[in-house]
Design a protein around this motif. Structure first.
Motif, mmCIF file in Angstrom:
data_model
loop_
_atom_site.group_PDB
_atom_site.id
_atom_site.type_symbol
_atom_site.label_atom_id
_atom_site.label_comp_id
_atom_site.label_asym_id
_atom_site.label_seq_id
_atom_site.Cartn_x
_atom_site.Cartn_y
_atom_site.Cartn_z
ATOM 1 N N ASN A 1 -6.128 -26.320 7.093
ATOM 2 C CA ASN A 1 -5.018 -25.687 6.464
ATOM 3 C C ASN A 1 -4.683 -24.258 6.925
ATOM 4 N N PRO A 2 -4.303 -23.898 8.130
ATOM 5 C CA PRO A 2 -4.132 -22.618 8.596
ATOM 6 C C PRO A 2 -2.972 -21.891 7.843
ATOM 7 N N GLU A 3 -1.913 -22.720 7.470
ATOM 8 C CA GLU A 3 -0.872 -22.003 6.619
ATOM 9 C C GLU A 3 -1.198 -21.595 5.288
ATOM 10 N N LEU A 4 -2.410 -22.376 4.773
ATOM 11 C CA LEU A 4 -2.934 -21.930 3.413
ATOM 12 C C LEU A 4 -3.834 -20.609 3.845
ATOM 13 N N ARG A 5 -4.397 -20.599 4.866
ATOM 14 C CA ARG A 5 -5.337 -19.366 5.016
ATOM 15 C C ARG A 5 -4.544 -18.202 5.114
ATOM 16 N N ALA A 6 -3.356 -18.362 6.018
ATOM 17 C CA ALA A 6 -2.368 -17.213 6.150
ATOM 18 C C ALA A 6 -1.795 -16.559 4.896
ATOM 19 N N GLN A 7 -1.222 -17.639 4.051
ATOM 20 C CA GLN A 7 -0.820 -17.206 2.653
ATOM 21 C C GLN A 7 -1.660 -16.815 1.817
ATOM 22 N N MET A 8 -2.990 -17.107 1.616
ATOM 23 C CA MET A 8 -4.159 -16.489 0.827
ATOM 24 C C MET A 8 -4.239 -15.271 1.504
ATOM 25 N N GLY A 9 -4.266 -14.920 2.787
ATOM 26 C CA GLY A 9 -4.744 -13.790 3.276
ATOM 27 C C GLY A 9 -3.612 -12.559 3.092
ATOM 28 N N LYS A 10 -2.519 -13.112 2.902
ATOM 29 C CA LYS A 10 -1.488 -11.892 2.562
ATOM 30 C C LYS A 10 -1.524 -11.581 1.026
ATOM 31 N N GLU A 11 -1.917 -12.512 0.188
ATOM 32 C CA GLU A 11 -1.959 -12.373 -1.161
ATOM 33 C C GLU A 11 -3.087 -11.482 -1.662
ATOM 34 N N GLY A 12 -4.110 -11.699 -0.813
ATOM 35 C CA GLY A 12 -5.482 -11.015 -0.805
ATOM 36 C C GLY A 12 -5.318 -9.451 -0.503
ATOM 37 N N SER A 13 -4.328 -9.463 0.610
ATOM 38 C CA SER A 13 -4.373 -7.968 1.112
ATOM 39 C C SER A 13 -3.432 -7.175 0.136
ATOM 40 N N ASP A 14 -2.288 -7.775 -0.399
ATOM 41 C CA ASP A 14 -1.500 -7.282 -1.403
ATOM 42 C C ASP A 14 -2.309 -6.745 -2.803
ATOM 43 N N TYR A 15 -3.368 -7.838 -3.112
ATOM 44 C CA TYR A 15 -4.197 -7.680 -4.355
ATOM 45 C C TYR A 15 -5.153 -6.508 -4.340
ATOM 46 N N VAL A 16 -5.940 -6.546 -3.291
ATOM 47 C CA VAL A 16 -7.032 -5.627 -3.194
ATOM 48 C C VAL A 16 -6.632 -4.056 -3.079
ATOM 49 N N ASN A 17 -5.362 -4.199 -2.379
ATOM 50 C CA ASN A 17 -4.911 -2.737 -2.032
ATOM 51 C C ASN A 17 -4.128 -1.962 -3.240
ATOM 52 N N ALA A 18 -3.822 -2.906 -4.189
ATOM 53 C CA ALA A 18 -3.191 -2.502 -5.589
ATOM 54 C C ALA A 18 -4.333 -2.096 -6.374
ATOM 55 N N HIS A 19 -5.608 -2.662 -6.411
ATOM 56 C CA HIS A 19 -6.672 -2.409 -7.145
ATOM 57 C C HIS A 19 -7.875 -1.914 -6.896
ATOM 58 N N PHE A 20 -8.018 -1.752 -5.542
ATOM 59 C CA PHE A 20 -9.349 -1.388 -5.256
ATOM 60 C C PHE A 20 -9.410 -0.016 -4.182
ATOM 61 N N SER A 21 -8.372 0.876 -4.212
ATOM 62 C CA SER A 21 -8.273 1.611 -3.406
ATOM 63 C C SER A 21 -9.064 3.097 -3.889
ATOM 64 N N TYR A 22 -9.685 3.819 -2.882
ATOM 65 C CA TYR A 22 -10.444 4.754 -3.542
ATOM 66 C C TYR A 22 -9.594 6.005 -4.204
ATOM 67 N N GLN A 23 -8.248 6.074 -3.896
ATOM 68 C CA GLN A 23 -7.557 6.925 -4.505
ATOM 69 C C GLN A 23 -7.253 6.460 -6.179
ATOM 70 N N ARG A 24 -7.326 5.422 -6.340
ATOM 71 C CA ARG A 24 -7.135 4.818 -7.726
ATOM 72 C C ARG A 24 -8.682 5.055 -8.429
ATOM 73 N N LEU A 25 -9.705 4.885 -7.549
ATOM 74 C CA LEU A 25 -11.254 5.108 -7.988
ATOM 75 C C LEU A 25 -11.299 6.852 -8.602
ATOM 76 N N VAL A 26 -10.831 7.428 -7.770
ATOM 77 C CA VAL A 26 -11.071 8.939 -7.920
ATOM 78 C C VAL A 26 -10.118 9.458 -9.174
ATOM 79 N N ALA A 27 -9.120 8.950 -9.313
ATOM 80 C CA ALA A 27 -8.223 9.348 -10.377
ATOM 81 C C ALA A 27 -9.010 8.653 -11.799
ATOM 82 N N ASP A 28 -9.452 7.655 -11.885
ATOM 83 C CA ASP A 28 -9.872 7.002 -12.975
ATOM 84 C C ASP A 28 -11.253 7.854 -13.370
ATOM 85 N N MET A 29 -11.926 8.295 -12.180
ATOM 86 C CA MET A 29 -13.197 8.993 -12.612
ATOM 87 C C MET A 29 -12.968 10.387 -13.151
ATOM 88 N N LYS A 30 -12.049 11.292 -12.690
ATOM 89 C CA LYS A 30 -11.484 12.524 -12.828
ATOM 90 C C LYS A 30 -11.113 12.386 -14.307
#
Length: 402
Positions: free
Chosen positions: A362-391
């Motif tokens: 299912n290449p269409e499912l792979r593409a959809q999951m890929g887009k959702e995954g990119s949006d999700y981790v960029n919102a939750h796992f950026s180093y900018q967020r890490l640094v702000a939390d630790m400060k």
């Protein structure tokens, strides 16, 4: 013992100590916190040497422009002579640097670093769990002893950091290492933008290098060859795929002493440590430019029996690659099951193979999951967020100490 100096916030000193400079989440975590915590905090980074079969992560820190000090005596296993030498080195550095905060990462650094901090009277002591060995690693009495030591160390720590909600529950509730009032959840953070850049060029480069045909689905697994990573489960699932004549090529990214064993284990799949036409499994060793590898992969799989927060899954999602993973440790906190990837609840090769088939077909499912995954981790796992939390945490602990 020294008291907090009357310094501006920009002059607060942090001594950051990690287990060893090997590829993995702790190096990235420590690197970003060392590089980007200014101007309020000045940071010195020290850590042990990697094992002989591990890749050195110094290039990651060099690319960040982060200086570090290596302590060869601080190894992974317990060695009273080397551990004592490492302790005295850490203590000597601490007495000279006079940090306001000592922040240790992972088990060995946590014990030696926190003991030295208590000895020297450092005002604020913080420890991050990047995983734990409280179940499934040692015999009953050894595990009980480890818990006693960790509870003692936790009482002498200002704060305990877990990198996922699941790990928080394990540390606070399941194993009662510290009270909830002392524990904080601060997920890892990474530079994820590079995984979205030059993807087409990187994909062509990677697939050409390893002879991956356009119709072949490239399935990757990333990690050191250690029992906890459970590579044989991955290989057994591939054997099922091969019998069903699915068009795929598997890339095993990593290395270790078990390589010759794995090559023999997968010989029926015509595995190789260098490209040849009919191979189904290629062992690539370590790859430094993971943004290139991720661009060339179609699926990333993790088959571990335990994890903290797996870097490979976060990087895969950042690159728009769907993931398949066993449901262990903090895995469920770094993905959205059925949205960014597939979560497998058991360690049955057929279950892993079925998940692979679902995405292969299912290449269409792979593409959809890929887009959702990119949006999700960029919102939750950026180093900018890490640094702000630790400060925020550091400032609250310093304020409480004052």
């Amino acid at each position: 013992m020294w008291l907090l100096a009357n310094l501006e916030p920009s002059k607060m000193k942090v001594l950051r100590i990690i287990n060893r400079f090997n590829l993995g989440g702790p190096t990235y975590n420590a690197g970003y916190l060392t590089r980007f915590m200014g101007p309020e905090f000045e940071t010195m980074l020290i850590g042990g040497s990697p094992l002989p079969d591990e890749a050195h992560s110094g290039f990651i820190l060099d690319n960040m422009g982060v200086a570090y000090t290596e302590i060869p005596e601080m190894g992974r296993s317990i060695n009273p002579f080397n551990d004592l030498r490492a302790f005295w080195k850490i203590r000597s550095i601490m007495k000279q640097y006079k940090p306001d905060i000592v922040h240790t990462h992972a088990a060995k650094a946590g014990v030696l670093g926190r003991l030295a901090a208590v000895w020297c009277g450092v005002p604020v002591v913080v420890h991050t769990y990047h995983g734990h060995v409280f179940s499934g690693y040692f015999s009953g009495w050894k595990t009980a002893l480890i818990k006693v030591v960790e509870r003692w160390m936790a009482r002498r720590s200002s704060a305990i950091i877990t990198i996922s909600r699941e790990q928080y529950t394990q540390i606070v509730v399941d194993h009662a290492i510290c009270p909830a009032s002392k524990a904080h959840v601060i997920p890892l953070g990474f530079d994820l933008q590079r995984f979205a850049q030059n993807q087409e060029k990187n994909r062509e480069q990677f697939r050409a290098k390893y002879g991956i045909k356009p119709q072949e689905v490239a399935i990757g697994i990333i990690g050191r060859f250690a029992p906890v990573k459970n590579h044989t489960l991955f290989f057994d699932a591939l054997a099922i795929l091969a019998k069903e004549n699915h068009q795929f090529k598997a890339l095993v990214i990593g290395d270790g002493n078990a390589k010759s064993h794995f090559l023999e284990y997968t010989s029926a799949l015509k595995s190789s440590d260098s490209y040849f036409e009919n191979s189904k499994v290629l062992f690539t060793s370590w790859i430094k430019e993971m943004e290139v590898a991720m661009a060339g992969l179609d699926i990333v799989v993790l088959t571990s029996v335990n994890e903290g927060t797996p870097v490979s899954l976060i990087e895969a999602q950042a690159a728009g690659v769907p993931i398949i993973t066993t449901n262990v440790g903090g895995v469920s906190d770094c993905m959205l099951p059925e949205i960014t990837g597939l979560l497998v609840e058991d360690f049955d090769p057929k279950s892993i193979a079925n998940a692979m088939v679902q995405l292969i077909n299912n290449p269409e499912l792979r593409a959809q999951m890929g887009k959702e995954g990119s949006d999700y981790v960029n919102a939750h796992f950026s180093y900018q967020r890490l640094v702000a939390d630790m400060k925020r945490l550091y400032k609250s602990l310093l304020d409480a100490n004052n």
